[in-house]
Design a protein around this motif. Structure first.
Motif, short mmCIF file in Angstrom:
data_model
loop_
_atom_site.label_atom_id
_atom_site.label_comp_id
_atom_site.label_asym_id
_atom_site.label_seq_id
_atom_site.Cartn_x
_atom_site.Cartn_y
_atom_site.Cartn_z
N ILE A 34 0.87 -1.18 0.00
CA ILE A 34 0.00 0.00 0.00
C ILE A 34 0.91 1.23 0.00
O ILE A 34 1.69 1.43 0.94
CB ILE A 34 -0.93 0.00 1.22
CG1 ILE A 34 -1.84 -1.23 1.17
CG2 ILE A 34 -1.74 1.28 1.29
CD1 ILE A 34 -2.51 -1.55 2.47
N PHE A 35 0.83 2.02 -1.03
CA PHE A 35 1.79 3.10 -1.26
C PHE A 35 1.09 4.45 -1.24
O PHE A 35 0.19 4.71 -2.05
CB PHE A 35 2.50 2.89 -2.59
CG PHE A 35 3.68 3.79 -2.82
CD1 PHE A 35 4.85 3.64 -2.09
CD2 PHE A 35 3.64 4.79 -3.78
CE1 PHE A 35 5.94 4.45 -2.30
CE2 PHE A 35 4.73 5.62 -4.00
CZ PHE A 35 5.88 5.44 -3.25
N LEU A 36 1.48 5.30 -0.30
CA LEU A 36 0.97 6.68 -0.25
C LEU A 36 1.95 7.57 -0.98
O LEU A 36 3.15 7.59 -0.66
CB LEU A 36 0.79 7.12 1.20
CG LEU A 36 0.22 8.53 1.40
CD1 LEU A 36 -0.68 8.56 2.63
CD2 LEU A 36 1.34 9.56 1.57
N ILE A 37 1.46 8.30 -1.95
CA ILE A 37 2.33 9.10 -2.81
C ILE A 37 1.84 10.55 -2.80
O ILE A 37 0.64 10.82 -2.91
CB ILE A 37 2.35 8.54 -4.25
CG1 ILE A 37 3.15 9.43 -5.19
CG2 ILE A 37 0.95 8.37 -4.78
CD1 ILE A 37 3.23 8.88 -6.60
N GLY A 38 2.78 11.50 -2.66
CA GLY A 38 2.42 12.91 -2.69
C GLY A 38 3.50 13.72 -3.37
O GLY A 38 4.64 13.27 -3.48
N THR A 39 3.14 14.90 -3.82
CA THR A 39 4.14 15.80 -4.38
C THR A 39 3.76 17.24 -4.04
O THR A 39 2.65 17.51 -3.59
CB THR A 39 4.26 15.61 -5.91
OG1 THR A 39 5.41 16.32 -6.38
CG2 THR A 39 3.03 16.13 -6.63
N GLY A 40 4.70 18.15 -4.22
CA GLY A 40 4.51 19.53 -3.80
C GLY A 40 3.70 20.36 -4.79
O GLY A 40 3.70 20.11 -6.00
N GLY A 41 3.01 21.35 -4.26
CA GLY A 41 2.27 22.27 -5.10
C GLY A 41 3.17 23.39 -5.61
O GLY A 41 4.22 23.68 -5.03
N ASN A 42 2.76 24.00 -6.73
CA ASN A 42 3.52 25.12 -7.33
C ASN A 42 4.96 24.72 -7.66
O ASN A 42 5.88 25.51 -7.54
CB ASN A 42 3.51 26.34 -6.40
CG ASN A 42 2.13 26.75 -5.99
OD1 ASN A 42 1.78 26.68 -4.81
ND2 ASN A 42 1.30 27.15 -6.94
N ARG A 43 5.13 23.48 -8.07
CA ARG A 43 6.43 22.95 -8.46
C ARG A 43 6.27 22.16 -9.76
O ARG A 43 5.21 22.14 -10.35
CB ARG A 43 7.03 22.07 -7.35
CG ARG A 43 7.39 22.81 -6.06
CD ARG A 43 8.54 23.78 -6.28
NE ARG A 43 9.01 24.41 -5.05
CZ ARG A 43 8.56 25.53 -4.54
NH1 ARG A 43 7.56 26.17 -5.16
NH2 ARG A 43 9.06 26.04 -3.43
#
Length: 492
Positions: free
Chosen positions: A377-386
């Motif tokens: 189970i993989f939680l993935i996120g990335t930054g905004g305004n990038r």
């Protein structure tokens, strides 16, 4: 030249090229900075034009606070001498280095650059040198460390005057070896000008930071500046340690005048790892160097960490240590915080990782050897305004290796949650995913799926205990959230 206090300005400015020639006789400098809020009487203020703030607009304020002179890129109407230069962001590094009496020249300085692996590699170097009895300093993403003292880090590569002040403090506290992460931003903005590296290493180059550099070629060139700046002085014995399995290494070999040591797993290299065997708790492999073969078993997981260990080994070989001493020390150390770090959740397999690029995600998930895809189970996120171009590829990598994917954000800043998650979802190759823009709620959702026989990976934040929403830095302790959620689930 005296160090760091009561320094004659006429001596200090000999390190930079001036466009004008103001009268500087009798002016004594007691501090150098680019931040008007840090100005005290006796300060030389250097006005830098940044992306959001132009230091030239604060020059008058700096004078009011006691600045004795101002360095700028254009003429300013001031009551103190105004020294005009072509590029103030590059001049500050030379000025600060001279002001603090060239601290980097008085210690052995390792610089590590690349997309992924900088924190792990610098931490490995620091830990091995600690084992070998050295006094060490570390400058990086997670922290600034002077021996056992920890100072929070603002940027991967600190602004020039802050960097030189840190190096001077390390020197004054007896540090002999400094490990430093060197970012492409720091190189492009000239933050390491005035810093004298002895041994530099390259991890890899993958898709990242194109919002800043524009193209992959510009990004590659920025990284190469570290090797180009390593110097041509043959008597200093400088060394570049390069990844033979990365396509950018031939470019960097042509950009440096230093000796080169290559390392790798697939391509022929000076230093190689063979016979790699992995489990979920350790990795075994054989180090091969100049005919010697040494088996090692380390408490790091994943093929990507074999590369990091090889790079650290290459840097230590360049520093003159034997392969035997290095191998023994490698077996004694532990992974860096937030880099496939197993969280303290008894009975469950929960990991935190800093992966926030397609390659970082792929390497992170590949480290879970022998685990069926449906158990991940993989939680993935990335930054905004990038950089938005990497988002679909991140989703593709996550869904390729993980059976369940939770798409969220890491630091949304001023961008809407849905905008970020939709970008990642566009690359998904299966439908077993959910979008939860609020990262705290997404972490809780992941924790509720935890079972003793599956694996949860929280990616994107790693060691960080905060989240940036708007312009606020809000606390976010994912390990504590996971523990509390699992406990509540068990009780229910």
């Amino acid at each position: 030249m005296k160090e760091g206090k009561d320094l004659n300005l006429t001596d200090l400015v000999k390190t930079i090229q001036l466009i004008n020639q103001p009268n500087l006789e009798g002016i004594v400098v007691t501090h150098v900075t680019t931040d008007s809020r840090e100005v005290v009487p006796g300060t030389l203020f250097v006005a830098i034009k940044g992306y959001t703030v132009d230091g030239h607009e604060y020059a008058a304020q700096a004078v009011e606070r006691g600045a004795v002179a101002v360095v700028s890129e254009r003429s300013l109407d001031l009551s103190v001498p105004n020294l005009i230069v072509r590029d103030s962001s590059r001049s500050i590094g030379l000025l600060a280095s001279a002001f603090y009496a060239y601290p980097s020249e008085q210690m052995r300085l390792f610089g590590i650059t690349g997309t992924n692996g900088k924190t792990t590699t610098t931490t490995i170097l620091r830990d091995v040198l600690d084992v070998l009895g050295h006094s060490t300093g570390l400058i990086g993403t997670v922290e600034v460390r002077i021996n056992d003292k920890i100072v929070p880090s603002k940027n991967t590569t600190p602004q020039s005057s802050e960097l030189q002040q840190l190096l001077a403090q390390m020197r004054d506290e007896g540090v002999t070896d400094v490990m430093m992460e060197v970012s492409s931003h720091g190189l492009e903005l000239g933050r390491v000008i005035g810093t004298d590296f002895d041994i530099v290493g390259f991890t890899n180059l993958t898709h990242d930071h194109l919002d800043f550099h524009g193209t992959f070629e510009n990004y590659a060139r920025a990284k190469g500046l570290l090797f180009a700046q390593l110097g041509q002085m043959a008597s200093r014995g400088k060394v570049a340690v390069l990844n033979a399995d990365d396509a950018q290494t031939p470019l960097y070999e042509t950009m440096t005048g230093a000796k080169v040591i290559t390392y790798g797993i697939d391509a022929q290299a000076d230093l190689m790892a063979t016979d790699i065997e992995q489990t979920l708790s350790q990795t075994s492999f054989t180090l091969n160097y100049q005919g010697a073969k040494l088996p090692v078993t380390v408490q790091f997981i994943g093929r990507f960490n074999v590369y990091n260990l090889l790079l650290a080994t290459g840097c230590l070989l360049a520093a003159g240590y034997s392969l035997e001493r290095i191998a023994k020390a490698l077996e004694m150390i532990h992974p860096a915080k937030g880099r496939m770090q197993r969280l303290d959740v008894p009975g469950y397999n929960v990991y935190a990782d800093y992966a926030h690029t397609p390659d970082g995600i792929e390497q992170c998930l590949k480290s879970l050897v022998g685990v069926p895809k449906e158990k991940i189970i993989f939680l993935i996120g990335t930054g905004g305004n990038r950089d938005v171009t990497k988002r679909p590829a991140m989703g593709e990598m996550a869904s390729t290796y993980a059976g369940t994917v939770i798409i969220t954000t890491d630091d949304p800043r001023f961008e809407a949650y849905e905008s970020i998650t939709k970008g990642i979802a566009a690359g998904m190759t299966h439908d077993n995913f959910v979008e939860i823009g609020d990262r705290e709620e997404a972490v809780r959702y992941a924790a509720r799926l935890a079972k003793p026989d599956n694996i949860i990976v929280l990616a994107g934040k790693g060691h960080e205990k905060y989240q940036i929403i708007g312009n606020e830095k809000l606390p976010l302790d994912e390990e504590a959230i996971v523990r509390a959620t699992i406990l509540n689930t068990e009780e229910a």
